[in-house]
Write an enzyme that holds these catalytic residues in place. Structure first.
Site, PDB file in Angstrom:
ATOM      1  N   TRP A 167      62.732  44.100  -3.086  1.00 54.84           N
ATOM      2  CA  TRP A 167      63.567  45.128  -3.080  1.00 54.84           C
ATOM      3  C   TRP A 167      64.024  45.556  -1.495  1.00 54.84           C
ATOM      4  CZ3 TRP A 167      64.896  45.990  -7.952  1.00 54.84           C
ATOM      5  CH2 TRP A 167      65.567  46.907  -8.190  1.00 54.84           C
ATOM      6  N   ASP A 168      64.621  46.548  -1.485  1.00 46.30           N
ATOM      7  CA  ASP A 168      65.450  46.709  -0.099  1.00 46.30           C
ATOM      8  C   ASP A 168      64.528  47.310   0.955  1.00 46.30           C
ATOM      9  OD1 ASP A 168      65.736  49.323  -1.041  1.00 46.30           O
ATOM     10  OD2 ASP A 168      67.727  49.302  -0.920  1.00 46.30           O
ATOM     11  N   TRP A 169      63.022  47.540   0.408  1.00 52.91           N
ATOM     12  CA  TRP A 169      61.871  48.044   1.079  1.00 52.91           C
ATOM     13  C   TRP A 169      60.594  47.424   0.837  1.00 52.91           C
ATOM     14  CZ3 TRP A 169      59.399  48.418  -3.288  1.00 52.91           C
ATOM     15  CH2 TRP A 169      60.234  49.240  -4.474  1.00 52.91           C
ATOM     16  N   ASN A 433      67.207  53.527 -13.878  1.00 51.07           N
ATOM     17  CA  ASN A 433      67.487  53.853 -12.405  1.00 51.07           C
ATOM     18  C   ASN A 433      68.787  53.299 -12.167  1.00 51.07           C
ATOM     19  OD1 ASN A 433      67.261  54.945  -9.707  1.00 51.07           O
ATOM     20  ND2 ASN A 433      67.194  52.675  -9.308  1.00 51.07           N
ATOM     21  N   GLU A 434      69.856  54.152 -12.143  1.00 52.22           N
ATOM     22  CA  GLU A 434      71.321  53.791 -11.509  1.00 52.22           C
ATOM     23  C   GLU A 434      72.207  52.882 -12.499  1.00 52.22           C
ATOM     24  OE1 GLU A 434      70.711  52.851  -7.291  1.00 52.22           O
ATOM     25  OE2 GLU A 434      70.406  54.931  -6.679  1.00 52.22           O
ATOM     26  N   GLU A 531      67.790  61.693  -5.475  1.00 49.52           N
ATOM     27  CA  GLU A 531      67.454  60.657  -4.449  1.00 49.52           C
ATOM     28  C   GLU A 531      68.279  61.029  -3.161  1.00 49.52           C
ATOM     29  OE1 GLU A 531      67.674  56.291  -5.039  1.00 49.52           O
ATOM     30  OE2 GLU A 531      66.769  56.256  -6.743  1.00 49.52           O
TER      31      GLU A 531
END
Length: 856
Positions: A167-169, A433-434, A531
């Protein structure tokens, strides 16, 4: 139970070892010393081979009972990660393909006195690729994550923790393993599978009523009759029901009326009251078979998601009412606490959740790209009053809707809702989510002519399947199909709104790394901010554990490798550069540590500004926007040691942002902002009654401890659970009153004080960027440390006003009472709460004090 030691071997048998269950291949290899820490340096990429292999878990076990005496014997897996074939005595008893499902395989005809069980895994990476290849109908984007994430492809084709492919983290560690409990169950006549308690408040009778639901597997060929007694001693409530269980799987629902003469104490979120729970015993006494006794805790609370017209504003409200009281939601977003779920212990969860409550949070969103958390997670939230917005595990992608896929998802959803619905902490189910936003904003560049197919898929999955099951299984809490969504407006537009980010409806996600984050006007005056966030680096002590000295610079390969958000390290530099001088130290290590400090200062200050904006917008409508009733920043915790949006580092250490959160989420807080040259101060309160308070404003020149001017406004009414303007003055007038203050030479501090020691934190407002500040002097900071019972007292001294004073004791586990503060007096006392035994000597030798002017 089949927990404990199993044999584990790789696909070709070249690697063979003992492995603990529950567990996974990575942690097994690590504990046997066959690999290094997977989080060390570049190991996420180096160890990719582990998840590309097909591993097998096996063991022998003796049956501890006489097989012939039982009508039914099951092999039960609470969680298998993910794709596996299960064999008992060389007979295939079942297959698994969903990490979030519970599997029960009938082994009555296969079990012997001594047994050999095998779980043959298939690589999740190759399975996902194969599923995608076989899906001929239409492509299901995105195929792969952005290259910066160094991840695997087609994660949307496997029912597995979505962020385990990167993921981006977070890193890519597509695990394989038996990640939850595994056991043998043997029974005659009947067996209890699920048990849940759902309280309702019946308005017409003004009485609490409890729905007790039990799901059984009945193996006898005839119905089984008997009695069920429900007893809640503290509420003088006991009821006995006669029941009849039909053969097969079925449920019985009992309605227990709580004794009207007993006063029921309700469950309140953190900061709004107690989290009272009642012990309840449910006894099943059936004519055939044994007696079952269930001991549980039951909590009473109601929840409503209110979406109603607001006078003076188009659109609808979006807020939660708990026990009839509107509650402003304060908190953050939760991601998995580790890439390897077997390392997430009760203590890990307790520390992170307690840290959320200690920062005055009352809610967390369990984000849809991770896992449905373990039972203990929700138990702790029930106990400490953390409300949970629970996503279903679908995130930032489109998903297939083939029959097999839907069948698996339906089983997953009904299992998870049954498992979790007794928890008062869960206040909302959310479908994904999204993904509504992904379609509405066409993230995946789908040709307009083809959109219809994808919209149909979307409605099929989240509405016709997930929503349908949720409504059937749980009538006690609201459901939204996505986040962000326009709520009822999205429903009206066929579940897919034109603009899911519309501030007049539902919730919003908002990120902007190019504007000035100190400028409140860039933020959406939304109904609910679910968020928003900014990145920072974790402390040096956290990074040090997984790096080597050549990595310790902001531009090293390691620093680039750890950053999974495109351009993230540069965005942080730009954001810092707007308000602070960038570090120029000739010593590369000092420069790296200075950068880490500044990213944390910048992140804390940005999210403070944005959260204060959301809090002061709760009671007003301006140009049709406002009534903001929730602020959940992205994100609470970290999955590994890397730059991210988190306020708690991997391991639980508080970043400066988390200390700031303790203040910006305080129950009583004065908040300042500037508009067209006028300073406005609002009184924000989560308290249940109005208070008459004094607003005390102190203006300091940077160069002196002596206030440039002080004034108090008495008899200020701060209304219960609202945000009201309590002070305004043009900044030029204010500066004129304060002995030659200029924007660059002075800072404004202010707090609210009342009777009985009621006091808000002291807040402050910067009149200019600190890189332009005049009169700020380099200070000598010093501290003396002493022990008092289990706590440690730090007495801090400074020779000049010091902004962003940070205390860091390296890797000693614990937290301070305050940190990152503006020091306007010569002396300040800070308490250290240790999480493990330490000593004055250890703390003294580890302590590093930093303030803004130490950065050169």
């Amino acid at each position: 139970s089949l927990r404990g030691s199993w044999q584990l071997r790789s696909g070709n048998g070249s690697v063979s070892l003992r492995a603990e269950v529950p567990g996974c291949v990575h942690t097994a290899l690590l504990s046997r010393g066959l690999i290094q820490d997977p989080y060390y340096r570049f190991n996420d990429v180096i160890y990719r081979w582990i998840s590309l292999d097909n591993w097998t878990y096996s063991r022998t076990f003796k049956t501890p009972f006489d097989v012939r005496k039982w009508q039914k014997v099951n092999l039960v897996f609470e969680g298998v990660d993910t794709v596996a074939q299960i064999l008992l005595n060389n007979v295939t008893v079942g297959r698994t393909d969903n990490m979030f499902n519970r599997y029960s395989f009938d082994i009555t005809s296969v079990i012997q006195e001594v047994n050999f069980v095998e779980v043959r895994f298939l690589s999740a990476v190759s399975y996902a690729a194969e599923q995608s290849r076989c899906h001929r109908a239409h492509s299901i984007p995105p195929a792969c994550p952005p290259p910066v994430q160094k991840g695997e492809c087609h994660v949307n084709f496997i029912r597995k923790e979505q962020c385990s492919f990167s993921w981006d983290w977070g890193p890519s560690f597509p695990t394989q393993g038996i990640w939850k409990d595994v056991r043998i169950e043997a029974y005659n006549h009947y067996h209890l599978i699920y048990f849940s308690l759902t309280p309702f408040f019946v308005k017409s009778t003004q009485q609490w009523c409890l729905e007790v639901e039990s799901i059984f597997d009945v193996v006898s060929s005839k119905p089984v009759a008997g009695l069920v007694t429900v007893n809640i001693p503290k509420l003088q409530t006991q009821q006995t029901f006669s029941v009849k269980l039909q053969p097969g799987e079925g449920s019985i629902v009992l309605l227990v009326n709580i004794n009207k003469s007993s006063a029921v104490e309700v469950w309140w979120p953190n900061g709004h009251g107690k989290q009272t729970g009642y012990n309840i015993t449910t006894t099943f006494t059936m004519e055939a078979g044994c007696q079952i006794e269930k001991f549980s805790k039951v909590y009473f609370r109601t929840v409503e998601l209110v979406q109603e017209p607001i006078p003076g504003s188009p659109g609808l409200s979006f807020y939660f009412r708990i026990n009839g009281r509107p509650i402003f939601i304060k908190g953050s977003n939760w991601i998995p606490a580790d890439s390897f779920q077997d390392r997430v212990t009760y203590d890990t969860l307790r520390l992170l959740l307690k840290s959320a409550a200690d920062a005055n949070m009352n809610a967390l969103r369990v984000w849809g790209g991770g896992v449905y958390e373990q039972d203990e997670f929700y138990d702790i939230c029930d106990e400490i009053g953390i409300m949970i917005w629970q996503d279903f595990m679908f995130a930032c992608a489109l998903y297939p809707t083939s029959q097999n896929y839907l069948k698996s998802v339906r089983a997953e959803v009904s299992h998870q809702v049954r498992r979790l619905k007794s928890h008062p902490s869960i206040i909302l189910w959310s479908g994904n989510n999204e993904n509504e936003a992904a379609l509405a904003s066409n993230w995946f560049s789908i040709p307009y002519a083809d959109l219809g197919v994808y919209i149909k898929d979307y409605v099929t999955l989240y509405v016709k399947n997930i929503r349908e099951i949720v409504l059937k299984e749980d009538k006690s809490r609201p459901f939204v199909a996505s986040s962000p969504t326009n709520g009822l407006e999205s429903v009206k537009e066929g579940w897919l709104s034109r603009d899911p980010y519309d501030t007049h409806y539902g919730d919003t996600h908002f990120y902007d790394y190019n504007s000035d984050c100190w400028n409140w006007t860039v933020y959406p005056k939304t109904r609910f901010a679910s968020e928003y966030g900014f990145q920072s680096w974790p402390s040096f002590s956290t990074i040090e554990k997984v790096s080597s000295p050549e990595d310790w610079s902001y531009t090293s390969n390691f620093s680039l490798h750890r950053q999974h958000h495109e351009g993230g390290n540069i965005q942080m530099l730009q954001e810092i550069g707007r308000h602070f001088k960038l570090p120029q130290s000739p010593d590369p290590l000092k420069q790296f540590k200075d950068m880490i400090y500044l990213t944390q200062v910048m992140q804390a200050q940005c999210i403070k500004t944005e959260t204060e904006f959301y809090r002061f917008s709760q009671s007003e409508i301006i140009n049709g926007e406002g009534h903001t009733m929730g602020a959940l920043y992205w994100q609470l915790n970290d999955i590994w040691q890397a730059p991210s949006w988190a306020s708690l580092e991997y391991g639980g250490k508080w970043k400066l942002l988390h200390y700031f959160a303790q203040n910006f989420f305080a129950p009583l807080l004065p908040v300042a902002y500037e508009d067209k040259g006028v300073l406005h101060i609002y009184g924000v309160s989560d308290l249940h009654v109005d208070h008459k308070l004094t607003l005390r404003v102190v203006v300091y020149a940077w160069r002196s401890f002596e206030p440039a001017c002080t004034f108090a406004k008495e008899g200020v009414t701060v209304k219960a659970q609202s945000a009201v303007p309590i002070y305004q003055e043009s900044i030029s007038d204010l500066l004129e009153r304060c002995r030659n203050c200029t924007r660059k030479s002075c800072v404004i501090t202010f707090c609210l004080m009342g009777e009985d020691g009621l006091q808000s934190p002291t807040n402050h407002y910067f009149l200019s960027s600190l890189k332009d500040a005049v009169g700020l002097e380099r200070t000598q900071l010093s501290a003396s440390v002493s022990q008092q019972d289990d706590l440690y007292i730090f007495v801090l001294q400074t020779t000049a006003i010091a902004p962003f004073v940070s205390l860091d004791v390296g890797s000693i586990k614990g937290r301070f009472s305050d940190n990152g503060f503006l020091m306007t007096e010569k002396k300040k006392v800070v308490v250290f709460y240790p999480w493990e035994p330490t000593s004055v000597e250890e703390l003294e030798s580890s302590l590093i004090l930093t303030s803004l002017l130490d950065i050169v």
